[in-house]
Enzyme design. Structure first.
Site, PDB file in Angstrom:
ATOM      1  N   ASP A 131     -29.504  57.517 -31.624  1.00 58.05           N
ATOM      2  CA  ASP A 131     -28.325  56.903 -31.026  1.00 58.05           C
ATOM      3  C   ASP A 131     -27.565  57.945 -30.216  1.00 58.05           C
ATOM      4  O   ASP A 131     -27.149  58.978 -30.763  1.00 58.05           O
ATOM      5  CB  ASP A 131     -27.418  56.334 -32.112  1.00 58.05           C
ATOM      6  CG  ASP A 131     -28.147  55.324 -32.982  1.00 58.05           C
ATOM      7  OD1 ASP A 131     -28.483  54.241 -32.477  1.00 58.05           O
ATOM      8  OD2 ASP A 131     -28.380  55.622 -34.178  1.00 58.05           O
ATOM      9  N   ASP A 144     -34.475  55.170 -34.992  1.00 57.50           N
ATOM     10  CA  ASP A 144     -34.014  55.218 -33.605  1.00 57.50           C
ATOM     11  C   ASP A 144     -33.113  56.437 -33.476  1.00 57.50           C
ATOM     12  O   ASP A 144     -32.604  56.955 -34.467  1.00 57.50           O
ATOM     13  CB  ASP A 144     -33.189  53.968 -33.261  1.00 57.50           C
ATOM     14  CG  ASP A 144     -33.962  52.676 -33.472  1.00 57.50           C
ATOM     15  OD1 ASP A 144     -35.202  52.720 -33.444  1.00 57.50           O
ATOM     16  OD2 ASP A 144     -33.311  51.636 -33.681  1.00 57.50           O
TER      17      ASP A 144
END
Length: 216
Positions: free
Chosen positions: A139, A137
């Site tokens: 961030d 992911d």
């Protein structure tokens, strides 16, 4: 003495800083980390924490088990502090995204709104160590000052995830010093969890952008 740094702020310690690791057995790894010139990151502390020192974290890369080492340091022992890197700076880091599909996805994300990066992408950019993998992911932190801006940002982030089949996590930074997960904000609950340097608490959604209703 440096002013109180916000969560996610990167800090470099003075050579003779009197820090102490939460787990003494991890101090040799922290010593090696700081000897290489790498920073720590300011972490949230509990509201009832009696220790006045800053709480810092050092997240190790996956090759070292993705451990997060915790330590305490007095504010006067901070030699330098910086905000997290911008997304543009991270994109420009040579060789950061080993998956070629990351570059257009990150460039499209950068075009949505100015953002700063924490997590795996930031740490790989800062240290050159391998934190990012194909399924990572990203961030991000976005500073927002009104519900209109926040709502527009959330809509664009949802469209980005649908288009690129990737996940973006992160926080909306509020004018009062708090932060809320963009994904939680995108929901419909009447209260959302607001994080601050000295703790976290549920707060009414309708008061997130009310400066008189949010403590400094």
């Amino acid at each position: 003495m440096p002013e109180q740094p916000a969560r996610h702020t990167l800090v470099w310690l003075a050579p003779q800083a009197g820090w102490r690791a939460d787990v003494p057995a991890r101090e040799p790894r922290l010593l090696a980390w700081f000897a290489q010139g790498a920073p720590a990151v300011v972490a949230r502390r509990a509201a009832d924490d009696p220790d006045p020192r800053l709480r810092l974290g050092v997240p190790l890369p996956p090759a070292e088990g993705k451990q997060r080492l915790a330590l305490r340091v007095a504010r006067q022992d901070i030699a330098r502090q910086l905000a997290p890197p911008t997304l543009g700076a991270v994109i420009a880091t040579p060789g950061l995204a080993h998956d070629p599909a990351w570059r257009p996805a990150l460039q499209a994300l950068d075009a949505i709104a100015p953002a700063r990066v924490f997590g795996a992408f930031a740490w790989q950019s800062l240290t050159g160590l391998a934190y990012v993998h194909a399924g990572s992911d990203i961030d991000l932190l976005w500073r927002v000052h009104s519900p209109e801006v926040a709502d527009r940002l959330v809509t664009r982030l949802q469209a980005w995830e649908a288009h690129f089949s990737r996940r973006v996590d992160g926080e909306l930074l509020l004018a009062g010093g708090g932060a809320v997960s963009w994904r939680e904000y995108a929901g419909s609950t009447r209260q959302v969890l607001v994080k601050r340097i000295d703790g976290a608490a549920l707060e009414p959604r309708e008061r997130l952008f009310d400066a008189t209703g949010i403590p400094a």
